[in-house]
Write an enzyme that holds these catalytic residues in place. Structure first.
Site, PDB file in Angstrom:
ATOM      1  N   PHE A 180     -17.034  15.093   0.000  1.00 51.03           N
ATOM      2  CA  PHE A 180     -16.196  14.430  -0.991  1.00 51.03           C
ATOM      3  C   PHE A 180     -16.624  12.974  -1.126  1.00 51.03           C
ATOM      4  O   PHE A 180     -16.959  12.312  -0.152  1.00 51.03           O
ATOM      5  CB  PHE A 180     -14.733  14.492  -0.562  1.00 51.03           C
ATOM      6  CG  PHE A 180     -13.815  13.710  -1.465  1.00 51.03           C
ATOM      7  CD1 PHE A 180     -13.338  14.250  -2.641  1.00 51.03           C
ATOM      8  CD2 PHE A 180     -13.444  12.421  -1.131  1.00 51.03           C
ATOM      9  CE1 PHE A 180     -12.507  13.530  -3.480  1.00 51.03           C
ATOM     10  CE2 PHE A 180     -12.605  11.683  -1.953  1.00 51.03           C
ATOM     11  CZ  PHE A 180     -12.139  12.244  -3.134  1.00 51.03           C
ATOM     12  N   ASP A 236      -4.480   6.134  -4.366  1.00 49.21           N
ATOM     13  CA  ASP A 236      -4.125   7.494  -4.744  1.00 49.21           C
ATOM     14  C   ASP A 236      -4.126   7.673  -6.255  1.00 49.21           C
ATOM     15  O   ASP A 236      -4.289   6.732  -7.033  1.00 49.21           O
ATOM     16  CB  ASP A 236      -2.738   7.828  -4.170  1.00 49.21           C
ATOM     17  CG  ASP A 236      -2.585   9.325  -3.900  1.00 49.21           C
ATOM     18  OD1 ASP A 236      -3.373  10.107  -4.468  1.00 49.21           O
ATOM     19  OD2 ASP A 236      -1.679   9.705  -3.149  1.00 49.21           O
ATOM     20  N   ASP A 269      -7.205  -2.934   3.564  1.00 48.07           N
ATOM     21  CA  ASP A 269      -6.261  -3.900   3.000  1.00 48.07           C
ATOM     22  C   ASP A 269      -6.535  -5.317   3.494  1.00 48.07           C
ATOM     23  O   ASP A 269      -5.813  -6.245   3.117  1.00 48.07           O
ATOM     24  CB  ASP A 269      -4.820  -3.526   3.376  1.00 48.07           C
ATOM     25  CG  ASP A 269      -4.413  -2.159   2.852  1.00 48.07           C
ATOM     26  OD1 ASP A 269      -4.757  -1.862   1.694  1.00 48.07           O
ATOM     27  OD2 ASP A 269      -3.770  -1.397   3.584  1.00 48.07           O
ATOM     28  N   ASP A 296      -1.595  -1.089   5.981  1.00 49.70           N
ATOM     29  CA  ASP A 296      -1.800  -0.570   7.335  1.00 49.70           C
ATOM     30  C   ASP A 296      -3.250  -0.259   7.640  1.00 49.70           C
ATOM     31  O   ASP A 296      -3.553   0.287   8.698  1.00 49.70           O
ATOM     32  CB  ASP A 296      -0.967   0.698   7.535  1.00 49.70           C
ATOM     33  CG  ASP A 296      -1.465   1.859   6.680  1.00 49.70           C
ATOM     34  OD1 ASP A 296      -2.074   1.589   5.631  1.00 49.70           O
ATOM     35  OD2 ASP A 296      -1.240   3.023   7.056  1.00 49.70           O
ATOM     36  N   GLY A 297      -4.174  -0.576   6.748  1.00 54.92           N
ATOM     37  CA  GLY A 297      -5.563  -0.192   6.966  1.00 54.92           C
ATOM     38  C   GLY A 297      -6.509  -1.365   6.860  1.00 54.92           C
ATOM     39  O   GLY A 297      -6.180  -2.415   6.293  1.00 54.92           O
ATOM     40  N   ALA A 298      -7.708  -1.180   7.407  1.00 56.19           N
ATOM     41  CA  ALA A 298      -8.723  -2.226   7.301  1.00 56.19           C
ATOM     42  C   ALA A 298      -9.130  -2.443   5.852  1.00 56.19           C
ATOM     43  O   ALA A 298      -9.627  -3.507   5.503  1.00 56.19           O
ATOM     44  CB  ALA A 298      -9.937  -1.841   8.140  1.00 56.19           C
ATOM     45  N   ASP A 332       0.871  -1.164   0.000  1.00 56.09           N
ATOM     46  CA  ASP A 332       0.000   0.000   0.000  1.00 56.09           C
ATOM     47  C   ASP A 332       0.917   1.226   0.000  1.00 56.09           C
ATOM     48  O   ASP A 332       2.080   1.130   0.372  1.00 56.09           O
ATOM     49  CB  ASP A 332      -0.890  -0.030   1.248  1.00 56.09           C
ATOM     50  CG  ASP A 332      -1.869   1.134   1.286  1.00 56.09           C
ATOM     51  OD1 ASP A 332      -2.264   1.609   0.213  1.00 56.09           O
ATOM     52  OD2 ASP A 332      -2.206   1.568   2.396  1.00 56.09           O
ATOM     53  N   LYS A 333       0.431   2.389  -0.422  1.00 57.01           N
ATOM     54  CA  LYS A 333       1.305   3.559  -0.484  1.00 57.01           C
ATOM     55  C   LYS A 333       1.201   4.427   0.766  1.00 57.01           C
ATOM     56  O   LYS A 333       2.139   4.518   1.552  1.00 57.01           O
ATOM     57  CB  LYS A 333       1.002   4.402  -1.728  1.00 57.01           C
ATOM     58  CG  LYS A 333       1.964   5.580  -1.903  1.00 57.01           C
ATOM     59  CD  LYS A 333       1.638   6.416  -3.124  1.00 57.01           C
ATOM     60  CE  LYS A 333       0.465   7.337  -2.900  1.00 57.01           C
ATOM     61  NZ  LYS A 333       0.745   8.433  -1.933  1.00 57.01           N
ATOM     62  N   THR A 334       0.037   5.032   0.952  1.00 54.09           N
ATOM     63  CA  THR A 334      -0.110   5.998   2.045  1.00 54.09           C
ATOM     64  C   THR A 334      -0.020   5.302   3.394  1.00 54.09           C
ATOM     65  O   THR A 334      -0.761   4.374   3.666  1.00 54.09           O
ATOM     66  CB  THR A 334      -1.460   6.726   1.923  1.00 54.09           C
ATOM     67  OG1 THR A 334      -1.573   7.280   0.608  1.00 54.09           O
ATOM     68  CG2 THR A 334      -1.571   7.824   2.950  1.00 54.09           C
TER      69      THR A 334
END
Length: 1373
Positions: free
Chosen positions: A649, A769, A915, A911-913, A536-538
């Protein structure tokens, strides 16, 4: 059941509206055509025993119906008793066999059970046996009487209410269901098939949702009987259950068999030792499994109370929602259709719900991984609008997310309708992906079972041989059976599972010291084979936050100088947009919101004045949020800005907007900010600078995140401003400028990626992104290496979509010649581009670039289009794809599975749910967060950087090599002991109990204990991954050659003994006690084999490049030295005590003892030479690749990569496309002149690069249009035969003759045929390869013929004339 189903099939189904108000008229009948269709379908389906569910979806499965048979059940249990329960044990391992043994296949509607078969990648077949349940009103009424807490009203129980389609709930008297993987399937009589139970998230109109008035108690109760309780329950098995499940593993069943045999043979000590090791291994597994279940249960379980609107059946249907009475119930009782009242103080959502009134501010970190407040607005009540979960996510309150704050008008309640409950919610789907992950295909585990089966076959042969020979020698039957069965326990080592467990535990302990925690030890071995890592990037490759780099205002269609100090700007329209266009809010006196918005707002030095009033009055104020300028010398009174309305958004809209009013202004204004490619669609072209694309591309290619800001004045009243739809006002706006933000790489990212690249581990970026930002970050961190070009894959969005490829400019202008067609409407093939690059870099310091050294980049939208409409391209794009941007969580998981399908061993680091799906699907999931994603992934790193990937791969490689070594050692030890016993059986002798105990407990157990303590190699990762298949050539050859040495030296020592003058054969019949087997033959074989066990441990304990040197493992080296000294002592001159204990009969000839010592030394030297030089160096490193056929390899990507590296004609590149930078740029028409000439040919023209041979690089000019340089030595043009037939091409492109003259073999003046391929092209598919283009010739008596001509495809791509024309020139005009 049959009668109930018949009633169900023939019933006239009554319908009620979504709000479940009874229709006063009679039940509606099905249309006659539908009834007739069902009648005929019933007759055909009645004979079907199986069907597909979830057809054409990713989770498609086959179900078969089975009905219990009393006779087959009785017969099955008779056989279970006759086999002493062994058959039942086999049925435990294969439950579908048990079902088939007890039941007969039948029509699904008549079945008691269904057998569900699912496939994964055509490799794994998984069976589920589930009972069919028939829900009837009688059963429900009985349950209602027994369970008063669920329904204490006086209402009668109505029919079951089920949502089949279109937001209409159908009432049925009975319902046939089964549940698989936490999903309930119901029988649909209209389709005559099982379908997934639906909530209100599919095909429900806005009018229906807003027309809902809540449920009565009876309706809610019946709904809950169908949908179940609203809870996400992770079953926590008892210790006893887990213990039994683990003990019933085939390995441990074999150990139990071995224990019984050893105790019967009075072999207590070793049996007790192995029993202790097995108990330790089982206990560790049970404890870890129990801990994982408990952690997951505590993470996902949540319960609360909720306020729902309770409709009284006697209420008027025109009664407003605010007048409907409310009831506080447990959230476990919620069902789809309930109307929730969201509390003012916020709550944790326990279901998926759609917001109907009021606003909510939520924290969705559970789903997105980002703790950013998100504003949710009411779902619009518009005709012909149907709810779609993805499109209307900004109106949806997802389960597990936290409502921080609510806002509403006056006394109006904040209401939401429940869409989905339990495992059907967003959170439930996440938990299901954790509970039922796709099976991981790891060859080592498969091969280990095959290898054990091979050992079992050898044991079987020894068993048969022993019985035959012992019977011939008249051995008593009891002794014969014990000795023959003992051979099986010798060849198949019962200590193998315990030994393998110990090795993994050491690796797990070493990872914990590095703050990396593993909840699935088996994954450590898998991580040793990793050859592809997805990041993942961010938050993974880059820091979480963003910094404002600069703003670039636009004035009079010109970009002004970029401004880094935003507070120094005059307070003009642009600054007002920066101040107001965001979703920031004040929560507990702290400004909260998206970090991007926060950085933007903080740069202005303005402040938010959120008045201290209650939430229900904020909507009554004209300006719920007011922004005030800094109090400086230049401050002017009346500059405050109030936000009237916010359009949040959304990722699909790629923008947000606000309606504002300045304090001293007489009108409202609208600001919108979002991705430049989206904002450009809504602004006046007259406000866009001519160099917009160039400026935007400059920033995006340097890795900056770019946001565009636009503005429009509105002539609306306050009431209209509150009700107007975004689409109505988003046109004719003025582009104000660009906001440029930077996302910095973490300090450890680039070095880690470099290490992975050097080890030839493929690195892929999967991010949500922007694609240009992703490409730039990929270049910065080394995912795209120097010299690699990036080809962006694009889709025109048509139906079917056309796929085309564009070469992305290299950052900072380096190697910009790679984009030599960036300003042209020409076409180019890859060999032309790379020839150009090679030519231009010939004199530079770095070496020429290899041909076809490109990587693909694409967005999630393109990925979805290709996967649906062009699946044949997926293998190529996945093999060369390095950047996947704007990918949804589901698409991330799809990418991981596609990589696995090509033969990659994939690690996913995120690092995120969002993923979680990919983390669970990957061979190795690595979470950098301790939130939900850590529950889904086998590995969790407390250090939030990607260096943990290197540690896991190193430890995985070390653990894999250790597992190979232990497995080979245990197999070799078993075969060595088997050989020893077989030699001694031939003379009716055997090893003594103490000798067995010494070998098994002191030699083997000690080596198995210390074997895995060798640490992972601390140097750089090497290119070659360790083998992951025991059945491959190298390990089989290694084991075979070592086995040959074992046999050779044992037979040699035995024959040496027999050949001595003093040898006297062992006479077993002369012994009074059959257990006294000590003899000189026993001494010889025991001594020789004792040396061999030590030799094997040293030989199979590999060091560099995957593990540290064996000399760093002091325990193993110390044990080997100590055991070697003791073995030498036993061989040469043991003391009397040891002679008695071991029952050694030491020969008097001391020279013979020295010979045995010499044989051991020679064996050691030969073993080292064979393993290190021959197997490792010659076979594994040299011959491994020399004779490897990639087209027969299971690693399919090798063959695809080889084909792509040799194919310089694909992909065909174009430059004119709706790019991510400037999608609104008009697409110029492409007109290609095809000039046929008999003597003149320009070989250097760009487009004539099609004709170059692959081994002849051409240097194309920088200009795409040049004056031909004719070469008179070229081959002559073929003769023409007939006139030009325009009809052949009229359906594909527009062709016209630009010259009235005609082309013949004698003419020297070139004639032109113009092919006009204005975008978009007319051709959807390539034409046949043989087309006849005939020149229209009235003058020529000998017209000519031209064969094999292709037309223009994919817009401006001319997919090449064949090289055999050799006399052609292309020009673009």
């Amino acid at each position: 059941m049959a009668s109930s189903l018949e009633n169900l099939a023939n019933k006239r189904m009554g319908y009620s509206s979504f709000s479940f108000r009874r229709n006063q008229t009679s039940d509606r009948k099905l249309p006659e055509q539908q009834a007739e269709l069902i009648k005929h379908a019933d007759q055909s389906v009645a004979k079907a025993f199986s069907m597909l569910i979830n057809k054409d979806e990713d989770d498609q499965m086959e179900i078969c119906g089975y009905k219990r048979s009393a006779a087959k059940t009785a017969l099955t249990y008779v056989f279970v008793i006759l086999t002493a329960g062994l058959l039942r044990l086999i049925f435990h391992w294969c439950p579908h066999w048990f079902l088939k043994a007890k039941c007969n296949p039948c029509d699904i509607t008549q079945a008691d059970f269904v057998l569900i078969t699912e496939w994964y990648n055509d490799k794994h077949k998984i069976f589920h046996v589930k009972p069919l349940t028939l829900l009837t009103l009688d059963k429900i009424k009985k349950k209602q009487k027994d369970d008063e807490k669920y329904c204490d009203s006086d209402e009668d129980v109505s029919n079951f209410s089920v949502h089949f389609a279109d937001g209409v709930f159908t009432e049925v008297e009975s319902l046939l269901t089964f549940t698989c993987k936490k999903v309930t399937y119901i029988w649909d009589h209209s389709k005559l098939e099982f379908i997934k139970l639906k909530g209100l998230d599919q095909g429900v109109s806005s009018e229906t949702l807003h027309g809902n008035r809540g449920l009565s108690k009876s309706e809610q109760y019946m709904r809950r009987m169908v949908y179940g309780a609203n809870e996400i329950v992770v079953k926590e098995s008892t210790i006893l259950t887990l213990l039994f499940l683990e003990v019933l593993n085939p390995f441990y069943i074999f150990q139990i068999f071995s224990f019984v045999l050893w105790f019967a043979d009075n072999y207590y000590y070793y049996a007790a030792a192995i029993l202790l090791m097995s108990v330790f291994g089982i206990s560790m597994t049970v404890i870890q499994t129990r801990r994982n279940q408990r952690n997951l249960k505590s993470t996902v379980h949540s319960s609360d109370v909720a306020t729902v609107l309770r409709r009284d059946p006697n209420d008027s249907e025109f009664k407003s929602l605010n007048e409907t009475k409310v009831e506080i119930i447990s959230t476990e009782l919620l069902v789809p259709g309930d109307i929730l009242e969201i509390p003012q103080h916020g709550c944790i959502m326990q279901c998926d719900a759609l917001l109907l009134t009021g606003n909510c501010i939520l924290n969705e970190s559970m789903l997105t991984g980002e703790s950013v407040p998100v504003t949710k607005t009411p779902f619009p009540n518009l005709p012909d609008v149907y709810y779609d979960e993805k499109e209307h996510a900004r109106h949806t309150l997802f389960c597990g997310t936290q409502v921080i704050q609510t806002r509403y008008f006056g006394n109006e309640k904040v209401l939401a309708v429940v869409l989905k409950t339990g495992f059907y919610t967003a959170k439930g789907g996440l938990v299901r992906s954790i509970l039922y992950p796709p099976p991981v295909d790891f060859r080592f585990e498969k091969d280990s079972y095959r290898f054990v089966a091979l050992l079992a076959m050898i044991a079987g042969l020894g068993f048969i041989y022993t019985i035959i020979t012992k019977v011939q020698r008249g051995v008593p039957i009891g002794d014969l059976i014990l000795e023959a069965l003992d051979l099986i326990t010798i060849v198949v080592p019962p200590a193998l599972p315990a030994a393998m467990t110990v090795g993994r535990l050491y690796a797990q302990t070493r990872l914990q010291k590095k703050q990396i925690f593993c909840i699935s030890p088996r994954s450590i071995n898998v991580s040793g084979s990793i050859d592809c890592v997805c990041f993942d990037k961010t938050g993974t490759l880059t820091e979480d936050g963003l910094d404002l780099h600069c703003v670039v205002p636009i004035s009079q269609r010109q970009f002004e100088t970029e401004v880094k100090e935003v507070d120094a700007l005059p307070r003009n329209t642009f600054v007002c947009g920066l101040v107001s266009c965001h979703s920031l809010t004040v929560i507990d006196k702290q400004i909260s919101g998206d970090p991007l918005d926060l950085k933007m707002f903080e740069s202005t030095k303005w402040s938010i004045e959120d008045l201290e009033v209650s939430d229900n009055t904020k909507f009554n104020m004209i300006f719920p949020t007011v922004f005030t300028p800094p109090k400086d010398a230049g401050a002017v009174e009346g500059e405050e800005i109030g936000v009237i309305r916010e359009f949040p958004f959304s990722s699909s809209a790629q923008r947000m907007g606000v309606i504002i009013r300045k304090l001293n202004s007489q009108h409202f204004e609208y600001y919108s900010k979002g991705s430049p490619e989206m904002i450009l669609n809504f602004v006046e072209k007259s406000s866009v600078p001519e160099n917009f694309s160039e400026v935007l591309e400059k920033y995006t290619q340097e890795g900056y995140r770019v946001i565009a800001l636009a503005h429009k004045e509105l002539k609306l009243t306050y009431t209209k401003a509150q009700r107007v739809q975004r689409e109505t006002i988003e046109h004719g706006m003025t582009l104000l400028g660009l906001i440029v933000l930077e996302n910095r790489l973490k300090t450890d990212t680039a070095p880690c990626i470099q290490n992975l690249n050097e080890a030839q581990i493929r690195v892929i970026m999967v991010t949500g992104d922007n694609i240009l930002t992703a490409i730039s970050v990929a270049r910065d961190c080394g995912i795209i290496r120097q010299g690699q070009s990036v080809i962006t894959v694009n889709s025109d969005g048509g139906n079917p979509s056309q796929i085309y490829y564009t070469l992305t400019n290299t950052k900072n202008g380096k190697l910009n010649e790679a984009s030599l067609l960036s300003n042209s409407s020409s076409i180019v093939s890859l060999d032309t581009v790379e020839s150009q690059i090679a030519a231009n870099n010939h004199n530079q310091n770095h070496p020429p670039l290899p041909f076809n050294n490109y990587r693909f980049a694409m967005t999630g939208k393109v990925w979805a289009a290709i996967r649906d409409e062009h699946p044949e391209l997926i293998p190529k794009l996945v093999t060369r794809g390095s950047i996947f941007a704007r990918m949804s969580p589901e698409q991330k998981q799809q990418l991981v599975q596609e990589l696995q399908g090509l033969g990659y061993y994939v690690a996913m680091c995120g690092d995120g749910a969002n993923d979680c799906g990919a983390l669970k699907a990957a061979h190795t999931g690595i979470s950098l967060s301790e939130a939900e994603s850590s529950v889904a992934s086998p590995f969790t790193s407390k250090n939030p950087n990607i260096t943990c990937v290197l540690s896991i791969v190193k430890e995985g490689r070390a653990a894999l090599v250790t597992s190979f070594g232990i497995f080979k050692y245990m197999a070799a030890y078993s075969l060595c002991q088997f050989i020893s016993v077989m030699i001694l059986y031939s003379i009716d002798s055997n090893l003594t109990d103490i000798e067995f105990l010494y070998i098994d407990l002191f030699i083997i157990s000690i080596f198995a204990f210390f074997f895995g303590r060798t640490e992972a190699y601390k140097g750089k990762l090497v290119k070659e991954t360790p083998l992951n298949s025991l059945m491959s050539f190298s390990p089989i050859l290694s084991l075979f050659l070592q086995l040959v040495l074992l046999v050779f030296f044992q037979v040699l020592s035995f024959q040496h003994l027999v050949s001595t003058d003093w040898y006297e054969p062992f006479n077993a019949t002369a012994k009074e006690n059959k257990d006294l087997v000590g003899c000189v033959e026993n001494y010889t074989i025991f001594t020789m084999s004792g040396f061999q066990y030590i030799i094997l441990a040293i030989v199979f304990s590999k060091g560099k490049p995957y593990r540290q040197s064996i000399f760093s493992n002091f325990g193993l080296i110390g044990s080997a030295i100590a055991l070697a000294i003791f073995s030498v002592y036993l061989a040469l001159d043991p003391c009397e005590f040891l002679r008695e204990q071991f029952e050694l009969v030491v020969p008097e000839d001391f020279n013979f003892r020295l010979y045995l010592l010499a044989y051991g030394a020679i064996h050691f030297v030969l073993s080292i030479l064979i393993e290190v030089f021959f197997v490792e160096h010659c076979v594994f490193k040299k011959l491994r690749y020399k004779y490897h056929n990639v087209y027969k390899s299971k690693r399919k990507f090798l063959a695809i990569e080889k084909d792509l590296s040799e194919d310089t004609k694909w992909p065909t590149l174009t430059s004119n496309y709706r790019s991510a930078a400037s999608p609104s740029t008009p697409l110029p028409s492409c007109t290609a002149e095809i000039v046929f000439e008999n003597k003149k040919f320009d070989k250097n023209h760009v487009l004539n690069g099609f004709y170059q041979q692959q081994d002849t690089p051409s240097s194309a000019p920088n200009s795409t249009k040049s004056t031909p340089s004719y070469n008179p030595n070229r081959n002559k043009l073929r003769n023409l035969e007939n006139g030009f037939d325009f009809d052949q091409f009229q359906s594909a492109v527009s062709i016209m003759a630009s010259d009235a003259s005609f082309l013949t073999a004698e003419q020297s003046t070139p004639q032109h045929i113009v092919i006009d391929a204005a975008y978009p092209n007319h051709l959807q598919e390539s034409p046949p390869t043989s087309k006849r283009i005939r020149s229209i010739s009235s003058n020529s008596t000998d017209p000519t013929l031209l064969n094999d001509v292709y037309t223009i495809t994919n817009g401006d791509i001319l997919n090449g004339l064949k090289p055999n024309y050799e006399m052609a020139e292309f020009e673009t005009s």
